[in-house]
Write a protein that holds these residues in place. Structure first.
Motif, PDB file in Angstrom:
ATOM      1  N   GLY A  38       0.823  -1.203   0.000  1.00  0.00           N
ATOM      2  CA  GLY A  38       0.000   0.000   0.000  1.00  0.00           C
ATOM      3  C   GLY A  38       0.860   1.257   0.000  1.00  0.00           C
ATOM      4  N   ILE A  39       0.180   2.421  -0.067  1.00  0.00           N
ATOM      5  CA  ILE A  39       0.889   3.692  -0.132  1.00  0.00           C
ATOM      6  C   ILE A  39       1.392   4.065   1.254  1.00  0.00           C
ATOM      7  N   ASP A  40       2.678   4.204   1.393  1.00  0.00           N
ATOM      8  CA  ASP A  40       3.300   4.658   2.633  1.00  0.00           C
ATOM      9  C   ASP A  40       3.616   6.140   2.476  1.00  0.00           C
ATOM     10  N   MET A  41       2.712   6.987   2.985  1.00  0.00           N
ATOM     11  CA  MET A  41       2.834   8.426   2.770  1.00  0.00           C
ATOM     12  C   MET A  41       4.107   8.974   3.408  1.00  0.00           C
ATOM     13  N   ILE A 171      -4.204  29.316  -4.790  1.00  0.00           N
ATOM     14  CA  ILE A 171      -2.773  29.148  -5.053  1.00  0.00           C
ATOM     15  C   ILE A 171      -2.282  27.743  -4.736  1.00  0.00           C
ATOM     16  N   SER A 172      -2.870  27.094  -3.732  1.00  0.00           N
ATOM     17  CA  SER A 172      -2.357  25.792  -3.284  1.00  0.00           C
ATOM     18  C   SER A 172      -2.267  24.754  -4.405  1.00  0.00           C
ATOM     19  N   PRO A 173      -3.281  24.612  -5.281  1.00  0.00           N
ATOM     20  CA  PRO A 173      -3.129  23.619  -6.357  1.00  0.00           C
ATOM     21  C   PRO A 173      -1.935  23.889  -7.256  1.00  0.00           C
ATOM     22  N   TYR A 174      -1.638  25.154  -7.525  1.00  0.00           N
ATOM     23  CA  TYR A 174      -0.500  25.474  -8.383  1.00  0.00           C
ATOM     24  C   TYR A 174       0.827  25.220  -7.663  1.00  0.00           C
ATOM     25  N   VAL A 175       0.853  25.480  -6.357  1.00  0.00           N
ATOM     26  CA  VAL A 175       2.068  25.168  -5.596  1.00  0.00           C
ATOM     27  C   VAL A 175       2.305  23.666  -5.584  1.00  0.00           C
ATOM     28  N   GLY A 176       1.239  22.888  -5.375  1.00  0.00           N
ATOM     29  CA  GLY A 176       1.383  21.433  -5.435  1.00  0.00           C
ATOM     30  C   GLY A 176       1.788  20.950  -6.810  1.00  0.00           C
ATOM     31  N   LEU A 177       1.253  21.585  -7.852  1.00  0.00           N
ATOM     32  CA  LEU A 177       1.635  21.212  -9.211  1.00  0.00           C
ATOM     33  C   LEU A 177       3.104  21.521  -9.482  1.00  0.00           C
ATOM     34  N   PHE A 178       3.586  22.625  -8.927  1.00  0.00           N
ATOM     35  CA  PHE A 178       5.008  22.938  -9.064  1.00  0.00           C
ATOM     36  C   PHE A 178       5.863  21.848  -8.434  1.00  0.00           C
ATOM     37  N   GLY A 179       5.473  21.382  -7.234  1.00  0.00           N
ATOM     38  CA  GLY A 179       6.212  20.298  -6.604  1.00  0.00           C
ATOM     39  C   GLY A 179       6.171  19.017  -7.414  1.00  0.00           C
ATOM     40  N   THR A 180       5.018  18.744  -8.029  1.00  0.00           N
ATOM     41  CA  THR A 180       4.896  17.543  -8.855  1.00  0.00           C
ATOM     42  C   THR A 180       5.789  17.629 -10.090  1.00  0.00           C
ATOM     43  N   VAL A 181       5.756  18.760 -10.759  1.00  0.00           N
ATOM     44  CA  VAL A 181       6.593  18.933 -11.961  1.00  0.00           C
ATOM     45  C   VAL A 181       8.069  18.818 -11.604  1.00  0.00           C
ATOM     46  N   TRP A 182       8.444  19.413 -10.501  1.00  0.00           N
ATOM     47  CA  TRP A 182       9.847  19.329 -10.090  1.00  0.00           C
ATOM     48  C   TRP A 182      10.243  17.887  -9.772  1.00  0.00           C
ATOM     49  N   GLY A 183       9.380  17.172  -9.068  1.00  0.00           N
ATOM     50  CA  GLY A 183       9.684  15.789  -8.734  1.00  0.00           C
ATOM     51  C   GLY A 183       9.778  14.901  -9.959  1.00  0.00           C
ATOM     52  N   ILE A 184       8.899  15.127 -10.935  1.00  0.00           N
ATOM     53  CA  ILE A 184       8.961  14.335 -12.167  1.00  0.00           C
ATOM     54  C   ILE A 184      10.226  14.653 -12.953  1.00  0.00           C
ATOM     55  N   MET A 185      10.638  15.910 -12.952  1.00  0.00           N
ATOM     56  CA  MET A 185      11.888  16.272 -13.611  1.00  0.00           C
ATOM     57  C   MET A 185      13.071  15.541 -12.983  1.00  0.00           C
ATOM     58  N   LEU A 210       3.751  13.139  -7.145  1.00  0.00           N
ATOM     59  CA  LEU A 210       2.296  13.318  -7.159  1.00  0.00           C
ATOM     60  C   LEU A 210       1.722  13.611  -5.784  1.00  0.00           C
ATOM     61  N   ILE A 211       2.436  13.264  -4.729  1.00  0.00           N
ATOM     62  CA  ILE A 211       1.933  13.561  -3.397  1.00  0.00           C
ATOM     63  C   ILE A 211       1.851  15.072  -3.165  1.00  0.00           C
ATOM     64  N   ALA A 212       2.673  15.841  -3.883  1.00  0.00           N
ATOM     65  CA  ALA A 212       2.603  17.299  -3.763  1.00  0.00           C
ATOM     66  C   ALA A 212       1.281  17.821  -4.314  1.00  0.00           C
ATOM     67  N   THR A 213       0.825  17.287  -5.440  1.00  0.00           N
ATOM     68  CA  THR A 213      -0.472  17.685  -5.979  1.00  0.00           C
ATOM     69  C   THR A 213      -1.599  17.301  -5.033  1.00  0.00           C
ATOM     70  N   ALA A 214      -1.508  16.102  -4.461  1.00  0.00           N
ATOM     71  CA  ALA A 214      -2.533  15.677  -3.504  1.00  0.00           C
ATOM     72  C   ALA A 214      -2.573  16.598  -2.296  1.00  0.00           C
TER      73      ALA A 214
END
Length: 260
Positions: A38-41, A171-185, A210-214
């Motif tokens: 399972g997912i270990d956050m 703003i929070s969704p965009y901040v989370g999306l920034f973290g997701t994009v950075w992590g994928i990079m 993806l946990i940043a987007t969540a």
């Protein structure tokens, strides 16, 4: 046909006892392994890159601050509604304006809402009325200005911190999306030295990203819901304050004509 049936029976002959026992052990060991998949956050957060961790900390702070404001704002708005109900009941019960004003202007008494609007308007009305030769229209305009100023202060207090909820929600969704994009990079950059890339190689890094987007959605959804709800309540209180000011202005106008 008989040799063919014999061959089929031989093909589906039951497994020996050792083979069945080995298969049972394999199933028994696979079940706990599947349960632990399972997912270990916490593990995802700890293994994330530094920028993603900073984004998660920022979003966690925004979420906690939002919930604190939500509970405080709910208490403030509920209290304003209760105080408005109680004062309107006293006001329209036939009590004398002078007695209501004396109760509202007592020392060491914190008043707000409709009672503060009433106190400000009636105080200004009495102050102007004490002047000799002052027209009733000037008395009424002075009381209306005082009530508008008091109502603006009351509404400003009710709207306090609503802007923070709006900012978190937008703003929070965009901040989370920034973290997701950075992590994928970071994840794809780590594949540069890998000759054969598989899903198993990429999946951990993408999960951490993806946990940043969540987390961004977790912070944004309650803030947006609370902002819409509280903004509607503040708007209703504003309409209620305006209606009371108009009704009280009519009463003061009649009082001014009687004085003349």
């Amino acid at each position: 046909m008989t040799p063919l049936l014999a061959a089929l029976q031989a093909a589906v002959e039951p497994l020996p006892e050792d083979a069945r026992a080995e298969a049972a052990r394999a199933v028994a060991t696979a079940a706990p392994a599947a349960a632990h998949n399972g997912i270990d956050m916490l593990a995802l957060v700890l293994h994330a890159s530094i920028p993603v961790q900073l984004v998660l900390v920022l979003l966690l702070f925004a979420s906690v601050a939002s919930w604190v404001i939500i509970f405080r704002k709910k208490r403030v708005l509920d209290r304003a509604e209760r105080e408005a109900d109680r004062f309107e009941e006293r006001f329209w019960s036939g009590s004398e304006l002078s007695k209501l004003y004396a109760g509202a202007s007592e020392r060491n008494r914190d008043i707000g809402g409709l009672e503060a609007i009433f106190e400000g308007g009636f105080r200004e009305f009495n102050r102007i009325r004490q002047r000799r030769g002052v027209d009733s229209r000037i008395q009424l305009e002075g009381a209306q200005r005082a009530m508008r100023a008091t109502a603006s202060r009351e509404l400003d207090g009710l709207e306090h911190n609503l802007e923070f909820l709006a900012n978190v929600g937008s703003i929070s969704p965009y901040v989370g999306l920034f973290g997701t994009v950075w992590g994928i990079m970071i994840s794809f950059q780590g594949l540069a030295n890998v000759k054969e890339a598989t899903i198993a190689t990429v999946a951990p890094g993408i999960s951490e990203a993806l946990i940043a987007t969540a987390m961004g959605l977790f912070a944004a959804i309650p803030a947006v819901w609370a902002y819409n709800r509280f903004a509607t309540k503040v708007e209703r209180m504003s309409v209620r304050y305006d209606a009371f000011s108009e009704e009280f202005s009519s009463i003061l106008q009649r009082q001014a004509h009687l004085d003349e």
